[in-house]
Design an enzyme around this catalytic site. Structure first.
Site, PDB file in Angstrom:
ATOM      1  N   CYS A  52      -0.585  -5.859  -7.357  1.00 51.68           N
ATOM      2  CA  CYS A  52       0.687  -5.313  -7.859  1.00 51.68           C
ATOM      3  C   CYS A  52       1.874  -5.811  -7.041  1.00 51.68           C
ATOM      4  O   CYS A  52       3.004  -5.835  -7.528  1.00 51.68           O
ATOM      5  CB  CYS A  52       0.647  -3.789  -7.866  1.00 51.68           C
ATOM      6  SG  CYS A  52       0.329  -3.058  -6.246  1.00 51.68           S
ATOM      7  N   PRO A  75      -5.150  -1.829   4.786  1.00 52.08           N
ATOM      8  CA  PRO A  75      -6.451  -2.498   4.699  1.00 52.08           C
ATOM      9  C   PRO A  75      -6.840  -2.966   3.295  1.00 52.08           C
ATOM     10  O   PRO A  75      -7.746  -3.781   3.159  1.00 52.08           O
ATOM     11  CB  PRO A  75      -7.422  -1.414   5.185  1.00 52.08           C
ATOM     12  CG  PRO A  75      -6.764  -0.122   4.776  1.00 52.08           C
ATOM     13  CD  PRO A  75      -5.285  -0.362   4.889  1.00 52.08           C
ATOM     14  N   GLN A  76      -6.195  -2.458   2.249  1.00 44.69           N
ATOM     15  CA  GLN A  76      -6.633  -2.764   0.883  1.00 44.69           C
ATOM     16  C   GLN A  76      -6.545  -4.254   0.556  1.00 44.69           C
ATOM     17  O   GLN A  76      -7.346  -4.781  -0.207  1.00 44.69           O
ATOM     18  CB  GLN A  76      -5.806  -1.971  -0.145  1.00 44.69           C
ATOM     19  CG  GLN A  76      -6.098  -0.491  -0.192  1.00 44.69           C
ATOM     20  CD  GLN A  76      -5.350   0.286   0.872  1.00 44.69           C
ATOM     21  OE1 GLN A  76      -4.538  -0.277   1.597  1.00 44.69           O
ATOM     22  NE2 GLN A  76      -5.625   1.576   0.978  1.00 44.69           N
ATOM     23  N   GLY A  80      -0.216  19.826  -7.806  1.00 44.04           N
ATOM     24  CA  GLY A  80       0.513  18.683  -8.344  1.00 44.04           C
ATOM     25  C   GLY A  80      -0.481  17.668  -8.889  1.00 44.04           C
ATOM     26  O   GLY A  80      -1.693  17.824  -8.726  1.00 44.04           O
TER      27      GLY A  80
END
Length: 415
Positions: A50, A113-114, A187
């Protein structure tokens, strides 16, 4: 041959451009094969997230126009629509860039870390598409090794820098075993989803999600083996919660002092950990006055995050030093590959000389010649054949005043 990295990221391009240049998983394989078929590109991989789309490739040309034209064709765009947002790196700089990306040094959240997992996905996709070769494949493997070393030798990923992660880490400090605790999340937005994900990954015993829209709560809870309730059900479920994290857009508090006080009594004063991530607050500030309640606001966590960001920046400086070393290691490997052809040719030449002399010796033995004389002649002849050409070249180097070549020979032959 040249390594090139070309891309856009969150720093160079708005989301409207980034999403138009994205390569979703379902088209990545065919796109890789199409890119690999372009003239002059021998190996290729695409990283698409993204926040960035990057093209890594091995080529015999520095000309990037074929890639830009290919992107334009693939995405039905004009080169002028995206060219101003592109950056590019070549050879050692492209290697360094890949290492920095994999280590999270080029990420929106420093040290996240992703991206390493996303880089591994890019490698796997290219491997399955058959667009990796010896060089780019080795570069990816070295990239993963460098990232592991940075994670192991620095503290770049050890401190949480999101409020959701900070909340979960704080809960771990308060409760010995999250597996025995129930978390109530109020939420259903991005922050609550991220909190639920972190809790689930850390083995939380039970997750309950409360939201004004029950369907949203149910959709989110189902991802993490939890169950959903409506906001109106909070008074009857609050006492079940050991951990409460709230993040809504409500303009008025959702949890008042009286409701929490009743829940504490039902719990027989078993401690309750509460985190209010909402602005304005979801939990009345007076709740902090209650015994057996540990209430933290987003500001409390933000101070921790700011300290942790400072820690990550210091770790990033160490990481850059590690990357400098790892880049040199990979460049040394590349230089060694350049010598392989020479080594192979030299070995072939020596083996031809050996085979020729050996065949003559075998023929002499078959004709009854003395074995000792044959062996002595073989050794003498083979030695002369192996040193003849280097000796001739060294004599010419001396005659032509080439001390550099003579010095190189002494180093090469360890004389």
């Amino acid at each position: 041959m040249t390594f090139i990295a070309v891309g856009i990221n969150y720093n160079t391009a708005p989301v409207a451009i980034r999403e138009r240049l994205a390569f979703p998983a379902e088209i990545l394989g065919s796109a890789l094969k199409s890119l690999w078929n372009q003239q002059a590109i021998s190996e290729a991989a695409i990283l698409s997230t993204c926040n960035r789309t990057e093209f890594y490739y091995h080529t015999d040309s520095d000309n990037q126009e074929p890639l830009i034209n290919w992107i334009a064709e693939q995405k039905k765009l004009k080169p002028a629509d995206f060219r101003p947002f592109l950056y590019s790196h070549k050879n050692s700089q492209s290697i360094r860039h890949m290492f920095r990306v994999a280590c999270g040094l080029d990420s929106m959240v420093l040290g996240e870390p992703q991206i390493l997992g996303q880089m591994k996905t890019a490698y796997q996709a290219a491997n399955e598409a058959g667009t990796l070769g010896k060089n780019l494949g080795k570069l990816f493997q070295h990239t993963f090794s460098a990232a592991k070393k940075v994670r192991t030798d620095t503290a770049i990923g050890s401190s949480p820098v999101s409020v959701a992660f900070a909340a979960v880490q704080l809960a771990q400090q308060i409760f010995d075993k999250l597996s025995e605790q129930t978390a109530l999340l109020i939420g259903a937005g991005e922050t609550i989803e991220l909190t639920a994900r972190h809790l689930h990954q850390h083995g939380i015993g039970r997750i309950v999600i409360a939201n004004r829209t029950f369907d949203k709560a149910h959709a989110l809870a189902s991802q993490f083996d939890g169950y959903a309730i409506a906001l109106s059900e909070l008074p009857s479920h609050l006492a079940e919660a050991d951990i409460v994290v709230s993040s809504t857009a409500s303009q008025l508090p959702i949890l008042g002092k009286g409701m929490v006080e009743s829940a504490i009594k039902k719990r027989r004063h078993k401690p309750m950990f509460m985190v209010d991530l909402a602005v304005p607050r979801d939990i009345e500030s007076e709740v902090e006055q209650l015994n057996d309640v540990y209430l933290y606001s987003v500001d409390d966590l933000q101070n921790t995050i700011n300290e942790n960001m400072d820690s990550r920046r210091r770790a990033a400086e160490q990481a850059e030093e590690i990357i400098d070393t790892e880049v040199e290691h990979f460049l040394a490997w590349m230089r060694a590959q350049g010598a392989q052809t020479t080594i192979r040719d030299y070995r072939s030449q020596a083996e031809l000389a050996r085979d020729e002399v050996l065949q003559k010796a075998l023929n002499q033995l078959r004709n009854g010649a003395d074995a000792e004389q044959v062996l002595n002649r073989l050794a003498h002849t083979l030695t002369n054949k192996l040193i003849h050409t280097p000796s001739t070249q060294l004599r010419e180097a001396g005659a032509n005043e080439r001390p550099d070549l003579i010095a190189a020979a002494r180093e090469l032959f360890k004389l």
